[in-house]
Design a protein around this motif. Structure first.
Motif, mmCIF file in Angstrom:
data_model
loop_
_atom_site.group_PDB
_atom_site.id
_atom_site.type_symbol
_atom_site.label_atom_id
_atom_site.label_comp_id
_atom_site.label_asym_id
_atom_site.label_seq_id
_atom_site.Cartn_x
_atom_site.Cartn_y
_atom_site.Cartn_z
ATOM 1 N N ALA A 1 0.935 -1.189 -0.144
ATOM 2 C CA ALA A 1 -0.029 0.026 -0.009
ATOM 3 C C ALA A 1 0.896 1.057 0.040
ATOM 4 N N GLY A 2 1.726 1.344 0.684
ATOM 5 C CA GLY A 2 2.928 2.459 0.826
ATOM 6 C C GLY A 2 3.612 2.631 -0.551
ATOM 7 N N GLY A 3 4.056 1.503 -0.982
ATOM 8 C CA GLY A 3 4.599 1.525 -2.201
ATOM 9 C C GLY A 3 4.001 1.986 -3.366
ATOM 10 N N ALA A 4 2.460 1.562 -3.344
ATOM 11 C CA ALA A 4 1.499 2.208 -4.367
ATOM 12 C C ALA A 4 1.315 3.485 -4.422
ATOM 13 N N SER B 1 2.631 8.855 -6.374
ATOM 14 C CA SER B 1 2.871 10.119 -6.243
ATOM 15 C C SER B 1 3.820 10.733 -6.963
ATOM 16 N N LEU B 2 5.000 9.853 -7.192
ATOM 17 C CA LEU B 2 6.086 10.236 -8.028
ATOM 18 C C LEU B 2 5.585 10.152 -9.229
ATOM 19 N N GLY B 3 4.838 9.270 -9.841
ATOM 20 C CA GLY B 3 4.631 9.644 -11.159
ATOM 21 C C GLY B 3 3.672 10.768 -11.700
ATOM 22 N N ARG B 4 2.894 11.254 -10.551
ATOM 23 C CA ARG B 4 2.138 12.427 -10.685
ATOM 24 C C ARG B 4 3.103 13.630 -10.825
ATOM 25 N N PHE B 5 4.193 13.525 -9.995
ATOM 26 C CA PHE B 5 4.880 14.583 -9.900
ATOM 27 C C PHE B 5 5.774 14.702 -10.944
ATOM 28 N N ARG C 1 -0.503 4.907 -16.951
ATOM 29 C CA ARG C 1 0.118 4.017 -17.054
ATOM 30 C C ARG C 1 1.004 3.667 -15.795
ATOM 31 N N ILE C 2 1.139 4.663 -15.140
ATOM 32 C CA ILE C 2 1.675 4.234 -13.612
ATOM 33 C C ILE C 2 0.704 3.115 -12.676
ATOM 34 N N ILE C 3 -0.528 3.629 -12.871
ATOM 35 C CA ILE C 3 -1.532 2.664 -12.056
ATOM 36 C C ILE C 3 -1.481 1.228 -12.476
ATOM 37 N N VAL D 1 0.099 -4.353 -12.208
ATOM 38 C CA VAL D 1 0.792 -5.770 -13.036
ATOM 39 C C VAL D 1 1.828 -6.120 -11.801
ATOM 40 N N GLY D 2 2.496 -5.163 -11.331
ATOM 41 C CA GLY D 2 3.634 -5.860 -10.313
ATOM 42 C C GLY D 2 2.995 -6.286 -9.019
ATOM 43 N N VAL D 3 2.011 -5.793 -8.723
ATOM 44 C CA VAL D 3 1.334 -6.363 -7.362
ATOM 45 C C VAL D 3 0.495 -7.484 -7.756
#
Length: 160
Positions: free
Chosen positions: A48-51, A56-60, A80-82, A87-89
């Motif tokens: 959850a924290g990683g997501a 947040s970094l992607g939005r930035f 694409r970040i979501i 996919v990773g999770v």
């Protein structure tokens, strides 16, 4: 591209979102851990924290690129970040699923689904949808506690 100077207060807000998401993921993971299932407390906190962090970094990054470059030239698509998080999770969740010694059963599907749910809570926090994030956490607990009790004696239930 020159990196933008980012105020410390903005960075602290991102960290706060990561903490909130990790706490909500931890609540979901704690329930799994109490039932001695894989992907418990810490795993769900990290997911959850990683997501929340990645979104947040992607939005930035997307916002920074739009300020510095012609938006038409780069085709920024923050969704694409979501997709990458999902996919990773999902890959992590798939790793928790085990085929039982009985040929007709599979174990830990609920845990795999909970991992994805935990990532959804983290994504919700990063999008500042705090009510949704808390609601998703509550729904996850309801599913895994109250509804689980209804099926406790069912031998075909995946039992988590």
């Amino acid at each position: 591209m020159q990196l933008l100077e980012v105020p410390v207060s903005f960075q602290l807000w991102i960290l706060l979102d990561v903490v909130i998401a990790a706490i909500l993921g931890g609540i979901l993971g704690y329930e799994r851990e109490q039932k001695q299932k894989p992907a418990g407390f810490r795993t769900n906190m990290f997911i959850a924290g990683g997501a929340a962090l990645l979104l947040s970094l992607g939005r930035f990054i997307a916002n920074s690129m739009e300020l510095e470059l012609d938006p038409q030239a780069i085709g920024v698509d923050p969704t694409r970040i979501i997709h990458a998080i999902i996919v990773g999770v999902s890959f992590i969740g798939a790793g928790t699923i085990l085929k039982s010694s009985r040929k007709d059963t599979v174990r830990y599907l609920t845990t795999a689904a909970m991992i994805l749910f935990s990532a959804g809570a983290g994504i919700s926090v990063a999008l500042k949808l705090y009510v949704v994030a808390v609601g998703v956490t509550a729904i996850g607990l309801i599913i895994n506690t109250l509804i689980h009790r209804l099926y406790q004696n069912n031998p075909l239930e995946d039992h988590g």
